[in-house]
Scaffold this motif. Structure first.
Motif, PDB file in Angstrom:
ATOM      1  N   GLU A 128     -60.449 -36.660 -15.523  1.00 48.82           N
ATOM      2  CA  GLU A 128     -59.307 -35.751 -15.597  1.00 48.82           C
ATOM      3  C   GLU A 128     -59.017 -35.283 -17.017  1.00 48.82           C
ATOM      4  N   VAL A 129     -59.820 -35.696 -17.980  1.00 49.84           N
ATOM      5  CA  VAL A 129     -59.561 -35.391 -19.384  1.00 49.84           C
ATOM      6  C   VAL A 129     -60.476 -34.262 -19.866  1.00 49.84           C
ATOM      7  N   THR A 130     -59.900 -33.326 -20.614  1.00 52.33           N
ATOM      8  CA  THR A 130     -60.691 -32.226 -21.161  1.00 52.33           C
ATOM      9  C   THR A 130     -60.886 -32.417 -22.667  1.00 52.33           C
ATOM     10  N   PHE A 131     -62.047 -31.985 -23.131  1.00 46.00           N
ATOM     11  CA  PHE A 131     -62.443 -32.117 -24.525  1.00 46.00           C
ATOM     12  C   PHE A 131     -63.031 -30.801 -25.007  1.00 46.00           C
ATOM     13  N   GLU A 132     -63.224 -30.737 -26.324  1.00 44.70           N
ATOM     14  CA  GLU A 132     -64.013 -29.664 -26.918  1.00 44.70           C
ATOM     15  C   GLU A 132     -64.958 -30.285 -27.946  1.00 44.70           C
ATOM     16  N   THR A 191     -58.501 -32.213 -25.694  1.00 37.84           N
ATOM     17  CA  THR A 191     -57.656 -31.024 -25.549  1.00 37.84           C
ATOM     18  C   THR A 191     -56.645 -31.155 -24.414  1.00 37.84           C
ATOM     19  N   GLY A 192     -56.937 -32.030 -23.464  1.00 38.26           N
ATOM     20  CA  GLY A 192     -56.015 -32.270 -22.357  1.00 38.26           C
ATOM     21  C   GLY A 192     -56.056 -33.730 -21.973  1.00 38.26           C
ATOM     22  N   GLY A 193     -54.907 -34.400 -22.007  1.00 42.33           N
ATOM     23  CA  GLY A 193     -54.851 -35.844 -21.841  1.00 42.33           C
ATOM     24  C   GLY A 193     -55.014 -36.323 -20.414  1.00 42.33           C
ATOM     25  N   GLY A 194     -55.095 -37.644 -20.299  1.00 43.81           N
ATOM     26  CA  GLY A 194     -55.275 -38.304 -19.014  1.00 43.81           C
ATOM     27  C   GLY A 194     -55.958 -39.636 -19.252  1.00 43.81           C
ATOM     28  N   THR A 195     -56.507 -40.202 -18.202  1.00 43.61           N
ATOM     29  CA  THR A 195     -57.199 -41.483 -18.310  1.00 43.61           C
ATOM     30  C   THR A 195     -58.654 -41.318 -17.890  1.00 43.61           C
ATOM     31  N   ILE A 196     -59.563 -41.812 -18.721  1.00 43.91           N
ATOM     32  CA  ILE A 196     -60.977 -41.820 -18.363  1.00 43.91           C
ATOM     33  C   ILE A 196     -61.370 -43.234 -17.962  1.00 43.91           C
ATOM     34  N   ALA A 197     -62.407 -43.332 -17.125  1.00 42.40           N
ATOM     35  CA  ALA A 197     -62.876 -44.623 -16.664  1.00 42.40           C
ATOM     36  C   ALA A 197     -64.387 -44.582 -16.511  1.00 42.40           C
TER      37      ALA A 197
END
Length: 259
Positions: free
Chosen positions: A196-200, A244-250
Motif C-alpha cells: 500500500e506504500v508508494t515510492f519514487e 511518497t505515500g505512507g502505509g505499512t509494508i510487509a
C-alpha cells in the motif's frame, strides 16, 4: 514469479548488523523507523549535539574502513533502546542507548573487540531528527531515503563473476525479487509501489569498499566496486527510494515497478 518484497531490514546502528522485520510502517518523506538512528563516531570525530550536520562515513566506524566490524553481531530493541553485542556466539556486552552508562558499556565492548583497528575508543552518538545514512550528505531528503536491492541483479552479477555474492554485502533496507536484472537502475524519477506504500526512485546506489567485506568471514575477498565497473561500466547496485505515500509494508507484498 511476480515482483514482490522478500524482506525488510533495519540497521539501527550505522555499520553494525541489521535486523529483519516482518513489517514496517512508513510515512511520506521519512525513512524506515530507527534505521541508522545511531552511529559509532571515531575518537577524533567532532559532533555538536545541538547542531546536527551530516558527516561523511569516513568519520565513523564502518565496514569501508574497518572490516573486522563484520564479525560483530548486534541486536537492537526499539522499545527499551537496549543494544546487545556478540561475536562467535559469545556475549560481549549490552547497554541501553538512552543512558550514558548504557552507551559507555557498548563503547567499551566495541573498543575491546576492535582492538588496534581503532585509534581510540568509539563514541556511540545520536542526533535528534538525524539519520546517519551514507547519503545524508547529499540532502535532507536523501537522508530519509530507503535503499532497495534487486535479487535478480545480484544473481546476474554472481553469474558474470563466477562466484557467490551474498546480498547482505549491500546492506539494503528492502530486498525484492521477480524483476528483470538491473531494472531498478532505471527507476530514478519514476513511481514504484510496494503493497500500500508508494515510492519514487531518487538515486542509484554507488557501491563502496564496504561491499568488499564478506559478512561471514569479515575478510575483504571480492573487490565488488571494481568488478561492477569492469563488467558494466558503473559501480551501482540497487536504488534509493523516497516514500511518497505512507502505509505499512510487509514481507511478501507485491511490487509494482514503473510502467
Amino acid at each position: 514469479m511476480a515482483p514482490h518484497l522478500i524482506s525488510i531490514t533495519r540497521f539501527a546502528v550505522k555499520g553494525l548488523t541489521g535486523e529483519a522485520l516482518t513489517q514496517a510502517p512508513l510515512e511520506a518523506g521519512r525513512g524506515l523507523q530507527d534505521d541508522r538512528r545511531y552511529a559509532l563516531a571515531l575518537a577524533e570525530t567532532r559532533i555538536d549535539p545541538d547542531n546536527p550536520k551530516p558527516l561523511p562515513k569516513t568519520m565513523f566506524v564502518v565496514l569501508m574502513r574497518h572490516a573486522r566490524l563484520a564479525a560483530l553481531s548486534s541486536r537492537y530493541d526499539p522499545a527499551s533502546t537496549e543494544l546487545q553485542l556478540s561475536a562467535g556466539g559469545s556475549d560481549l556486552g549490552r547497554g541501553r542507548l538512552d543512558s550514558a552508562a548504557g552507551r559507555a558499556a557498548v563503547e567499551t565492548a566495541i573498543a575491546g573487540f576492535m582492538g588496534d583497528d581503532l585509534k581510540g575508543p568509539p563514541r556511540l552518538v545520536e542526533q535528534a531528527g538525524h539519520r546517519f545514512t551514507d547519503v545524508s550528505v547529499v540532502s535532507p531528503e536523501m537522508m530519509e531515503a530507503v535503499s532497495l536491492i534487486n535479487l535478480a541483479s545480484v544473481r546476474a552479477f554472481e553469474a558474470d563473476l563466477g562466484r557467490p555474492v551474498d546480498p547482505r554485502r549491500f546492506r539494503g533496507n528492502l530486498l525484492v525479487d521477480g524483476l528483470e536484472p538491473w531494472a531498478e537502475l532505471d527507476w530514478v524519477g519514476k513511481p514504484v509501489r510496494i503493497g500500500e506504500v508508494t515510492f519514487e526512485g531518487v538515486l542509484r546506489t554507488r557501491r563502496c569498499a564496504a561491499t568488499e567485506v564478506n559478512p561471514d568471514t569479515a575478510e575483504r575477498d571480492i573487490k565488488l566496486p571494481t568488478e561492477l565497473m569492469r563488467r558494466y561500466g558503473h559501480g551501482d547496485m540497487g536504488v534509493y527510494l523516497s516514500v511518497t505515500g505512507g502505509g505499512t509494508i510487509a514481507a511478501g507484498d507485491s511490487l509494482t515497478p514503473p510502467a
